[in-house]
Design a protein around this motif. Sequence first.
Motif, PDB file in Angstrom:
ATOM      1  N   MET B   1       0.971  80.526 -11.624  1.00 29.70           N
ATOM      2  CA  MET B   1       2.200  79.775 -11.318  1.00 29.70           C
ATOM      3  C   MET B   1       1.848  78.356 -10.872  1.00 29.70           C
ATOM      4  N   PHE B   2       2.491  77.377 -11.509  1.00 33.13           N
ATOM      5  CA  PHE B   2       2.212  75.990 -11.147  1.00 33.13           C
ATOM      6  C   PHE B   2       2.911  75.611  -9.837  1.00 33.13           C
ATOM      7  N   LYS B   3       2.165  74.982  -8.925  1.00 32.53           N
ATOM      8  CA  LYS B   3       2.755  74.505  -7.677  1.00 32.53           C
ATOM      9  C   LYS B   3       2.839  72.984  -7.699  1.00 32.53           C
ATOM     10  N   TRP B   4       4.033  72.486  -7.552  1.00 30.38           N
ATOM     11  CA  TRP B   4       4.234  71.035  -7.564  1.00 30.38           C
ATOM     12  C   TRP B   4       3.735  70.393  -6.285  1.00 30.38           C
TER      13      TRP B   4
END
Lengths: 102, 102
Positions: B1-4
């Motif tokens: 999951m990409f974390k901004w």
Amino acid sequence: MFKWDFEELKVQIGLYIRKYRLVSSLSQFQLAIEIGLSKDYIGLIERGKTNPTLEILVDISNYINLDLSFAILKKSESELNSLKIEIKELEKKFKNQNKRKS
Amino acid sequence: MFKWDFEELKVQIGLYIRKYRLVSSLSQFQLAIEIGLSKDYIGLIERGKTNPTLEILVDISNYINLDLSFAILKKSESELNSLKIEIKELEKKFKNQNKRKS
């Protein structure tokens, strides 16, 4: 180009935040403490009753491993219904876990 | 999951808002009037210098035909560079159009 109705978007994001909070086995209170918000405010967000800032959405999403872009992508009625069923299951599981703990 | 990273996300969203405002042939002032914000605030959003609410992002996106979910999807360095080049071209075109009008 899809145009969001703001009321609908708030509700959809709220559902995803509730789901991923439960997947992370966190209560609203626990999440609130981690993000520096009140439990009531987390409740308002999850029910789509408030207008959060971008920073709050990023903080919450990062903490519960929710893909913010995905949560903002328009979902069909049936996808939202499945999501609601999933949330009910997660809530049951979460309540049972907490019963066992106490 | 990409974390901004919130700072990076603000900048990326700002670039997309600038692009689609220019594609819509609107000045910051014209967009500001339509959304009920100040020109300076639109400038801050486009430079990634403020923390807008979800409602403001929806209002702006809807008005300039920007897909908000797409604007929040993480882009690569090279995609952002292409976007910046595109914006420069659009700004030149926009200035020339306005010269001809005056």
